[in-house]
Scaffold this active site. Sequence first.
Site, mmCIF file in Angstrom:
data_model
loop_
_atom_site.group_PDB
_atom_site.id
_atom_site.type_symbol
_atom_site.label_atom_id
_atom_site.label_comp_id
_atom_site.label_asym_id
_atom_site.label_seq_id
_atom_site.Cartn_x
_atom_site.Cartn_y
_atom_site.Cartn_z
ATOM 1 C CG LEU A 46 -1.945 -3.975 -3.188
ATOM 2 C CD1 LEU A 46 -1.953 -3.788 -1.304
ATOM 3 C CD2 LEU A 46 -0.279 -3.787 -2.663
ATOM 4 C CD GLN A 114 -3.225 -7.767 -0.577
ATOM 5 O OE1 GLN A 114 -2.431 -6.320 -0.456
ATOM 6 N NE2 GLN A 114 -4.166 -7.096 -0.866
ATOM 7 C CG ASP A 230 5.289 -10.591 -11.687
ATOM 8 O OD1 ASP A 230 3.601 -10.880 -12.009
ATOM 9 O OD2 ASP A 230 5.045 -9.444 -10.919
ATOM 10 C CG HIS A 285 1.943 -8.017 -11.040
ATOM 11 N ND1 HIS A 285 2.023 -8.989 -9.908
ATOM 12 C CD2 HIS A 285 1.518 -7.536 -9.775
ATOM 13 C CE1 HIS A 285 1.142 -8.970 -9.276
ATOM 14 N NE2 HIS A 285 0.483 -8.067 -8.875
#
Length: 304
Positions: A46, A114, A230, A285
Site C-alpha cells: 500500500l 497488501q 511491525d 513495517h
Amino acid sequence: MRQPRITSAMAEACRLGLPSLFFVPLLLWLAHPTHGYKPVILVHGLFDSSVNFKCLVEYINKSHPGTNISVLDLFDHRSSLQPLWKQVMGFREAIYPIMQNAGKEGVHLLCYSQGGLICRGLLETIPDHNVDTFISLSSPQMGQYGDTDYLRYLFPTYMKANLYRFCYTQFGQSISICNFWNDPHHHDMYINSSDFLAPINSERPEPNTTDWKKNFLRLRKLVLVGGPNDGVITPWESSHFAFYDENEKVQEMQQQKVYTDDSFGLRTLDKRGAITVYSVPDVTHTMWHSNETVYKECIEKWLT
Ligand SMILES: *[C@@H]1O[C@H](CO)[C@@H](O)[C@H](O)[C@H]1NC(C)=O
Ligand SMILES: *[C@@H]1O[C@H](CO)[C@@H](O)[C@H](O)[C@H]1NC(C)=O
Ligand SMILES: *[C@@H]1O[C@H](CO)[C@@H](O)[C@H](O)[C@H]1NC(C)=O
Ligand SMILES: *[C@@H]1O[C@H](CO)[C@@H](O)[C@H](O)[C@H]1NC(C)=O
Ligand SMILES: *[C@@H]1O[C@H](CO)[C@@H](O)[C@H](O)[C@H]1NC(C)=O
C-alpha cells in the site's frame, strides 16, 4: 531468532538511497551467467511503488547473481487503494507472460504487505501458474483490525471499532483496505460484505471456490514472514494466518476456521510440510524489504 552480524555498511547505503557505486565492480564480477536461479517477481504494498524494493533487489543480486528479477510497477502510491480484484487482474496481465517465459522451471513470488493479498488472489485465479515459492512479507493474510497511521490518514473521523460501518458497504469495498478489513465483532457482516478476503479465504463460497483451491495448491512452498514490532499489521500475527477471535485474543493459524475446514488449501499445504513461518523481532513495517538480516535469515535460501 539468531542474529548474525551483517555487512551493514551497504544495507545502510541502499536504505538511505546513497549511490551504490561500491557494488558495481562486485556485481559485474558476479554477473557470469550462473544459471539455475528461478526468476523472482516482486509485488509492492500500500502506498508503495517499485522504488521501495531497491535494497531487496540489491540483496538478491548479491546473493544470487544472475537472477531475473521483475519489480512490477503497477498500482503505485495512491492507486494501490483501488479494489484488490482490480489490482489482481492488472498484475495478472503483467505476471502471466513472465510465468510463461519461465516455463516448467517456474518462478518465485515475493509480495510485501497488501501485495501479499494480491498475490494470493493471483495464485488462486491463475489455473496454470508455475509459482514455486510464495514469500509473504508481513502481509495481513487474515485481514486487518487496528488503527494504523494509514487508516488515520485515510479515515480521520473513524476509529477502528466504527470502521465496519464504512468498510462493509458497497462504497467501502471500492477501497483496498476495506477489502481485507476483518472486524471480529462484526464477523457476519464481514462474511457478507467483504468482496475480496472472504471469497479468497472461501469463508463465503463462490462459484469458483473449488478451482481456486486447486490453483492455490499448485504452490510448492509458502513462506510467511512477520513480527511483533511491525506496528502496522494488526494483529501482527495476521502475517502468519493467525487472527483475533471475538474477544480480540489471537488464535493461531491451526485454530482458524479456514484452516480446520481447509477451505482454500491452507491445511493441505501445512500437512505437506510446505509452510515455513518466521517471526522476526525489531523490524518495523516499512523495513521488511530493506533489512539485510531479514533477507539472509528468511528469504535468501528460498530463492534458488
Ligand atoms: C543486478 O546485477 C546485474 C549484474 O549481475 C546488473 O547488471 C544489474 O544492473 C543489477 N540490477 C540491479 C537492479 O541492481
Ligand atoms: C527477464 O524476464 C523477463 C520477463 O520474463 C524477460 O522479458 C527478459 O527477457 C528476461 N531477461 C533475461 C536477461 O533473461
Ligand atoms: C470463474 O470460473 C469461470 C468459469 O469456469 C471462469 O470463466 C472465470 O474466469 C472464473 N473467474 C475467476 C476470477 O477465476
Ligand atoms: C448476511 O446475509 C444473509 C443472507 O443474505 C442474511 O440473512 C444475514 O442477515 C446477513 N447478515 C448480516 C449481519 O448482514
Ligand atoms: C533488522 O532486523 C534485525 C533482526 O530482527 C533487527 O535486530 C534489526 O534491528 C533490524 N534493523 C533495522 C534497521 O530494521
